[in-house]
Each structure stands twice: as structure tokens, then as C-alpha cells.
Design an enzyme around this catalytic site. Structure first.
Site, mmCIF file in Angstrom:
data_model
loop_
_atom_site.group_PDB
_atom_site.id
_atom_site.type_symbol
_atom_site.label_atom_id
_atom_site.label_comp_id
_atom_site.label_asym_id
_atom_site.label_seq_id
_atom_site.Cartn_x
_atom_site.Cartn_y
_atom_site.Cartn_z
ATOM 1 N N LYS A 174 0.860 -1.195 0.000
ATOM 2 C CA LYS A 174 0.000 0.000 0.000
ATOM 3 C C LYS A 174 0.887 1.232 0.000
ATOM 4 O O LYS A 174 1.676 1.445 0.913
ATOM 5 C CB LYS A 174 -0.926 0.039 1.215
ATOM 6 C CG LYS A 174 -1.934 1.180 1.079
ATOM 7 C CD LYS A 174 -2.627 1.553 2.378
ATOM 8 C CE LYS A 174 -1.826 2.439 3.268
ATOM 9 N NZ LYS A 174 -1.480 3.756 2.714
ATOM 10 N N GLY B 56 7.203 4.474 8.113
ATOM 11 C CA GLY B 56 6.388 5.650 8.395
ATOM 12 C C GLY B 56 6.748 6.208 9.751
ATOM 13 O O GLY B 56 7.869 6.002 10.244
ATOM 14 N N THR C 11 2.638 5.834 14.188
ATOM 15 C CA THR C 11 1.883 4.790 13.485
ATOM 16 C C THR C 11 2.536 3.424 13.715
ATOM 17 O O THR C 11 1.840 2.418 13.852
ATOM 18 C CB THR C 11 1.793 5.098 11.971
ATOM 19 O OG1 THR C 11 1.350 6.434 11.804
ATOM 20 C CG2 THR C 11 0.847 4.167 11.253
ATOM 21 N N GLY C 12 3.859 3.411 13.782
ATOM 22 C CA GLY C 12 4.585 2.163 14.035
ATOM 23 C C GLY C 12 4.107 1.483 15.315
ATOM 24 O O GLY C 12 3.963 0.259 15.364
ATOM 25 N N GLU D 55 10.359 0.580 9.888
ATOM 26 C CA GLU D 55 11.363 1.630 9.617
ATOM 27 C C GLU D 55 10.694 2.938 9.979
ATOM 28 O O GLU D 55 9.781 3.386 9.287
ATOM 29 C CB GLU D 55 11.737 1.656 8.125
ATOM 30 C CG GLU D 55 12.381 0.398 7.609
ATOM 31 C CD GLU D 55 13.804 0.221 8.076
ATOM 32 O OE1 GLU D 55 14.354 1.140 8.727
ATOM 33 O OE2 GLU D 55 14.364 -0.835 7.803
ATOM 34 N N CYS E 241 13.888 10.396 6.652
ATOM 35 C CA CYS E 241 13.906 9.857 8.014
ATOM 36 C C CYS E 241 15.288 9.954 8.646
ATOM 37 O O CYS E 241 15.424 10.110 9.842
ATOM 38 C CB CYS E 241 13.438 8.412 7.983
ATOM 39 S SG CYS E 241 14.305 7.441 6.752
ATOM 40 N N GLU F 75 11.047 14.641 16.199
ATOM 41 C CA GLU F 75 11.220 14.674 14.740
ATOM 42 C C GLU F 75 10.293 15.735 14.144
ATOM 43 O O GLU F 75 9.106 15.768 14.456
ATOM 44 C CB GLU F 75 10.882 13.309 14.134
ATOM 45 C CG GLU F 75 11.136 13.283 12.649
ATOM 46 C CD GLU F 75 10.778 11.944 12.013
ATOM 47 O OE1 GLU F 75 9.647 11.488 12.208
ATOM 48 O OE2 GLU F 75 11.632 11.383 11.314
HETATM 49 P P1 NAD Z 1 2.572 7.907 8.639
HETATM 50 O O1 NAD Z 1 2.979 6.985 9.713
HETATM 51 O O2 NAD Z 1 1.510 8.879 8.899
HETATM 52 O O3 NAD Z 1 2.094 7.095 7.348
HETATM 53 C C1 NAD Z 1 2.902 6.128 6.736
HETATM 54 C C2 NAD Z 1 2.028 5.159 5.976
HETATM 55 O O4 NAD Z 1 1.206 4.458 6.905
HETATM 56 C C3 NAD Z 1 1.076 5.789 4.976
HETATM 57 O O5 NAD Z 1 0.983 4.937 3.861
HETATM 58 C C4 NAD Z 1 -0.260 5.825 5.728
HETATM 59 O O6 NAD Z 1 -1.367 5.770 4.857
HETATM 60 C C5 NAD Z 1 -0.161 4.546 6.537
HETATM 61 N N1 NAD Z 1 -0.918 4.543 7.789
HETATM 62 C C6 NAD Z 1 -1.167 5.575 8.615
HETATM 63 N N2 NAD Z 1 -1.847 5.146 9.704
HETATM 64 C C7 NAD Z 1 -2.008 3.808 9.570
HETATM 65 C C8 NAD Z 1 -2.614 2.791 10.373
HETATM 66 N N3 NAD Z 1 -3.195 3.069 11.529
HETATM 67 N N4 NAD Z 1 -2.578 1.514 9.929
HETATM 68 C C9 NAD Z 1 -1.980 1.204 8.762
HETATM 69 N N5 NAD Z 1 -1.415 2.129 7.954
HETATM 70 C C10 NAD Z 1 -1.414 3.414 8.356
HETATM 71 O O7 NAD Z 1 3.935 8.582 8.174
HETATM 72 P P2 NAD Z 1 4.115 9.695 7.064
HETATM 73 O O8 NAD Z 1 3.770 10.996 7.684
HETATM 74 O O9 NAD Z 1 3.448 9.310 5.808
HETATM 75 O O10 NAD Z 1 5.697 9.588 6.779
HETATM 76 C C11 NAD Z 1 6.642 10.280 7.489
HETATM 77 C C12 NAD Z 1 7.293 9.407 8.544
HETATM 78 O O11 NAD Z 1 7.928 8.274 7.945
HETATM 79 C C13 NAD Z 1 8.399 10.117 9.288
HETATM 80 O O12 NAD Z 1 8.257 9.908 10.660
HETATM 81 C C14 NAD Z 1 9.684 9.447 8.794
HETATM 82 O O13 NAD Z 1 10.742 9.524 9.663
HETATM 83 C C15 NAD Z 1 9.228 8.078 8.510
HETATM 84 N N6 NAD Z 1 10.106 7.412 7.530
HETATM 85 C C16 NAD Z 1 10.984 6.463 7.974
HETATM 86 C C17 NAD Z 1 11.861 5.857 7.093
HETATM 87 C C18 NAD Z 1 12.837 4.812 7.573
HETATM 88 O O14 NAD Z 1 13.345 4.078 6.751
HETATM 89 N N7 NAD Z 1 13.100 4.716 8.856
HETATM 90 C C19 NAD Z 1 11.837 6.185 5.746
HETATM 91 C C20 NAD Z 1 10.931 7.162 5.318
HETATM 92 C C21 NAD Z 1 10.065 7.767 6.233
#
Ligand code: NAD
Length: 495
Positions: free
Chosen positions: A176, A228, A232-233, A250, A284, A384
Site C-alpha cells: 500500500k 512511516g 503509526t509504528g 522503519e 527519516c 522529529e
Molecule cells: P505515517 O505513519 O503517517 O504514514 C505512513 C504510511 O502508513 C502511509 O501509507 C499511511 O497511509 C499509513 N498509515 C497511517 N496510519 C495507519 C494505520 N493506523 N494503519 C496502517 N497504515 C497506516 O507517516 P508519514 O507521515 O506518511 O511519513 C513520514 C514518517 O515516515 C516520518 O516519521 C519518517 O521519519 C518516517 N520514515 C521512515 C523511514 C525509515 O526508513 N526509517 C523512511 C521514510 C520515512
């Protein structure tokens, strides 16, 4: 207008609901995007499960899978202009970053193919094997049906890091994408459809939190791979606990960039700017905490301000643009609120801190490069932000620098700058993060693992560790003592 359909079981499908994806630089529509219903999502998981159980996929050997990875790599190269344009339109990436991402993605698939060809799926363990008693093997098997979720900041690279090991391991997936950036993964789907990969091995959909949550809750999913936010993680780990799914995460970061007294400032200053301004700070691994030896801080500060004045923020397609907009209003508001909090907490704003609207930037959310002098308790030194904001502080001793660098809930990356490699390495060894650069920042090597300590994540992507995270390991015990009298431990039953 471009249409982005669901890619399920090797076919491109429309659905009842759709939305328009938006170019963050100018607010224009990029594509009509079909949103999957819960039924579509379940159908995608069913397709992934059938593909996993199909003899065509189970019997496909590693060499053939490596050929498919190489095919994908070559096709990305062939279609690089299309990938670059769509990545820019979807994510607001500058031209040079988008080009680099497309190039690195093609390289990643190629390197992975090479790794796969060398990977030993069965390994005899000499230390455990005993002549005349047993020989013992480890067998690596694909983990099974995966559900993979990626963010909007590096859409193509993130999709590749997810799909690559699925194909390499012999697993299957429903990926997704983030709703904001479905474009380049859809191009990948087109390539996959003609790659010789059996139908249903890779399924690609888009959507937001509710589509993501529905996908993850499916009991047929054996592994969840998520990139993400840390917030959310945490929710995802909770979901995974219900079905005890294998999870890799990640997540976010707050990486420390340490400039030692003897650093070569002709590279360290530009390196420190690149570390936090790359893609408007929406990476990230961004180096968003700058730790400077107080002995050289006045010089570092003057040079940072001089160089930052030469950085051009602008429309992604304008020549010379260093970085473009942040992804959307929500992200913009969050960054601006961090800037305001920081000022209220007494941090000293050295430059930036404001929205830019000149030269066509009024239709997107562009933020000036922002430097703050802070102390280690300031919110922006700890949380962050995911924007072009740097929190700078000083240290007196190397021990203090290490303590400050490790004082974080995160542990994703960081760097040390010094002319003395051994000295820098000594510090780097004590930093508790998944990547530490010495006199460098942001560059990744597809042969090496990437991921985070602590709340920056669980598990690794890329490298051998990345492939192994899509494999289950089995112990195969083969007995070499097969006369009844050679098995006296059975006698315990008959005493
Ligand atoms: P986010 O957690 O809001 O969303 C990430 C993804 O998760 C999106 O596809 C979103 O639709 C989905 N999502 C959101 N809530 C969910 C849920 N409850 N269940 C399942 N899926 C869900 O993050 P974002 O704002 O899109 O991205 C930015 C974040 O990602 C930053 O914190 C960044 O540090 C992190 N990031 C980490 C890495 C890494 O490799 N460590 C790489 C890129 C981004």
C-alpha cells in the site's frame, strides 16, 4: 489525465471510489487515483496467498527470480524520464533528487539480484554437525504473504525496498502506497506486469490509514513491513500482536551530526546543510541535530549562515532548486508549529523560520532553511520535525558529544566530521544508531543494512539482513547413526 488503478492479481482494476492526487508544488492534479474498497483489499490478499501457494512461484529458482529483478532494474532505467517526472509531480522532489532516486532504485534491484545469486538458501552448519552422528543444515524459506506500507517522502525508493526482497525471497505481497504519492509505484506495477513474475506475487494499492489498517488485520498476512512515523509504528505493532505477525518497522529519527574540533570545514559545513535540507528535511535519516565543538562554534556558525544564504528554495523544476515544497498543509502546519514552540521555549532563531511565497511558490508550502541555537532540552532538539529545520548545540568534550547524540528515543543515523578518521571512528563506534557516516551524509549502499535502533524501528532493509528479514529459517537435522543401538536415549522409555 493519468489514471492510477489498483494492481491486483496481475491486472489493473478500477474501483468505485477515486480521488485526485495533487502536485504539492503547484496544487495541480497529477492523476485520478482509484481507492480500494475493503473487498478489493481482501481480494489483493487472496491473490497474494494463491500466488504464494502456486507451484509456478514455489518452483521458480533463485536465478530466475534474480533475472526478474534485473529486468525491473533495466526497465526503470529505460523509463527513467517518466519515473523522474512523476516522482517530482507527486512528491515535490527537486529534479536532481528525483533523478538520483530513480538511478538508485534501478541500482538497488540490480545489486539485490547479485546478492540473490550468491545467497545460500541451504547452509550446512559445520560446528553443529558431528561425523557419524548428524549433519545439520539451515534452510531459508520465504516468509509468505506480506502486507507492506510506505510513506510519501521517498515513494519510489520505499516501494523498491519493499518489493525487492519479496521477489528475492519467494514471498508475495500487497503493497500500500501513501495516498499522497501513488505515482511511481504504479509505474513499477506496469513493469512488474510484463516481467514474467507470476500473477498475484506483487499487488499494489493505495489509500490512507483505514485502508492500511484493513490490510494489516487480514489473518492471511504473515509479515508486516511498515515504513512511516514512530506513532503509526506503535499502532502497527499492536495490530501485529493480535495475529503474532512477523513485523519490520522503519520509523522516524532525530539524527545527530557531530562536528569535531579538527573537522575540515570545507566539507563539514556543506555536509551539515545537506544532512538536514535534503528533500526539505523530509528524510527519516536527516541530520537534524547539529553538535559542534564549542571551540570552533563561532567559525561554524558564521560559515553555516554564509552558505545557507546561497541555497535556493524553489519550484522543483526550476534550475538550481535545492529543495521544493513540503508535502501538504498538514505537514506545513506541523513544521511551523514546531518553529513557534521552539521560539517560545527560548531557542534562538538564526535564520529562516518562515513560509516562502515568491517566484511561483505561493501555491505550495515552501519553508526557508531554518537554523536554531538550542539547548538539549528544547523540543526541537528531541522531536522529529520532518522539515528544513536544524537544532544546533555545542559540546565541550567528545564524551559529552556521544552522550548528547545517544540521548534520544530514536536511533536511526548520524555522522561524525573530523580530519582524523580513527578519532571519528572511535566516536562512531559508540553511537547507538543503524547508520553512522564519517565525513559524509545520506549516502546509502544497497549492499549494507539500513534501519534503526530503539524507536526508529525493528529490523533492517537492504543488505543480507534485509533479505533475511523476508525469510524464515528452518533447522534440518539428518541423522547419521541409524542403527537402533546407536540411539540409547530411546531406552529411557523402556526401563
Ligand atoms: P505515517 O505513519 O503517517 O504514514 C505512513 C504510511 O502508513 C502511509 O501509507 C499511511 O497511509 C499509513 N498509515 C497511517 N496510519 C495507519 C494505520 N493506523 N494503519 C496502517 N497504515 C497506516 O507517516 P508519514 O507521515 O506518511 O511519513 C513520514 C514518517 O515516515 C516520518 O516519521 C519518517 O521519519 C518516517 N520514515 C521512515 C523511514 C525509515 O526508513 N526509517 C523512511 C521514510 C520515512
Amino acid at each position: 489525465m493519468r489514471e492510477i488503478k489498483l494492481f491486483i492479481n496481475g491486472e489493473f482494476k478500477e474501483s468505485k471510489n477515486s480521488f485526485d492526487s495533487i502536485n504539492p508544488a503547484n496544487g495541480e492534479t497529477v492523476a485520478k487515483v482509484y481507492l480500494p474498497s475493503e473487498k478489493d483489499i481482501d481480494e489483493a490478499v487472496d491473490a497474494a496467498e494463491s500466488a504464494f501457494n502456486s507451484s509456478e512461484w514455489k518452483n521458480m529458482d533463485a536465478n530466475k527470480r534474480a533475472e526478474i529483478l534485473e529486468f525491473i532494474s533495466n526497465k526503470i532505467k529505460e523509463r527513467r524520464n517518466e519515473f523522474t517526472e512523476l516522482e517530482i509531480a507527486d512528491s515535490g522532489s527537486s529534479v536532481h533528487k528525483a533523478k538520483a532516486d530513480v538511478h538508485n532504485t534501478a541500482t538497488y534491484f540490480k545489486v539485490l539480484a547479485g546478492q540473490l545469486r550468491k545467497f545460500q538458501f541451504e547452509v550446512k552448519d559445520e560446528a553443529s554437525s558431528r561425523a557419524g552422528f548428524s549433519h545439520n543444515f539451515k534452510q531459508y524459506m520465504p516468509v509468505g504473504v506480506c502486507a507492506q506500507i510506505i510513506p510519501w517522502n521517498l515513494p519510489l525508493v520505499m516501494a523498491a525496498w519493499k518489493i525487492g526482497p519479496v521477489i528475492a525471497s519467494g514471498s508475495t505481497t500487497v503493497l500500500k502506497t501513501a495516498q499522497e504519492t501513488p505515482g511511481t509505484a504504479a509505474l513499477l506495477a506496469e513493469i512488474i506486469a510484463e516481467s514474467g513474475l507470476p500473477r498475484g506475487v506483487v499487488n499494489i494499492i493505495t489509500g490512507g490509514a483505514s485502508e492500511g489498517a484493513h490490510l494489516l488485520a487480514n489473518k492471511k498476512v504473515k509479515k508486516i513491513a511498515f515504513t512511516g512515523s514512530t506513532q503509526t509504528g506503535r499502532k502497527i505493532m499492536e495490530t501485529a500482536s493480535k495475529n503474532l505477525q512477523n513485523v519490520s518497522l522503519e520509523l522516524g529519527g532525530k539524527s545527530a551530526n557531530i562536528i569535531l574540533k579538527d573537522a575540515d570545514l570545507s566539507i563539514a559545513i556543506d555536509g551539515a546543510l545537506y544532512a538536514f535540507l535534503y528533500h526539505a528535511g523530509q528524510a527519516c535519516d536527516s541530520g537534524t541535530r547539529l553538535l559542534v565543538d564549542e571551540a570552533i562554534y563561532p567559525e561554524v556558525k558564521a560559515k553555516l549562515l554564509e552558505r545557507i544564504g546561497q541555497i535556493k528554495v524553489g519550484l522543483p523544476t526550476t534550475a538550481g532548486t535545492a529543495y521544493g515544497p513540503v508535502i501538504n498543509k498538514k505537514q506545513f502546519d506541523s513544521i511551523m508549529s514546531y518553529i513557534e514552540t521552539s521560539k517560545k521555549e527560548g531557542a534562538k532563531l538564526l535564520c529562516g523560520g518562515e513560509r516562502l511565497t515568491s517566484d511561483g511558490m505561493d501555491k505550495g508550502y515552501f519553508i526557508a532553511p531554518t537554523l536554531f541555537e538550542v539547548n538539549a532540552d528544547n523540543t526541537i532538539f528531541n522531536e522529529e520535525i520532518f522539515g528544513p529545520v536544524l537544532a544546533i548545540t555545542t559540546f565541550k568534550t567528545e564524551e559529552e558529544a556521544i552522550i548528547l547524540a545517544n540521548k534520544s528515543i530514536y536511533g536511526l543515523a548520524g555522522a561524525v566530521w573530523s580530519k582524523d578518521q580513527d578519532r571519528a571512528l572511535n566516536i562512531a563506534r559508540k553511537i547507538e544508531t543503524g547508520t553512522v557516516w564519517i565525513n559524509e551524509y545520506h549516502l546509502l549502499n544497497p549492499g549494507m543494512p539500513f534501519g534503526g535502533f530503539r524507536q526508529s524501528g525493528v529490523g533492517r532493509e537492504m543488505g543480507e539482513e534485509g533479505l533475511k528479514s523476508y525469510l524464515e529459517v528452518k533447522h534440518l537435522w539428518i541423522s547419521d547413526c541409524n542403527q537402533r543401538e546407536q540411539k540409547p536415549w530411546y531406552d529411557v522409555l523402556f526401563k
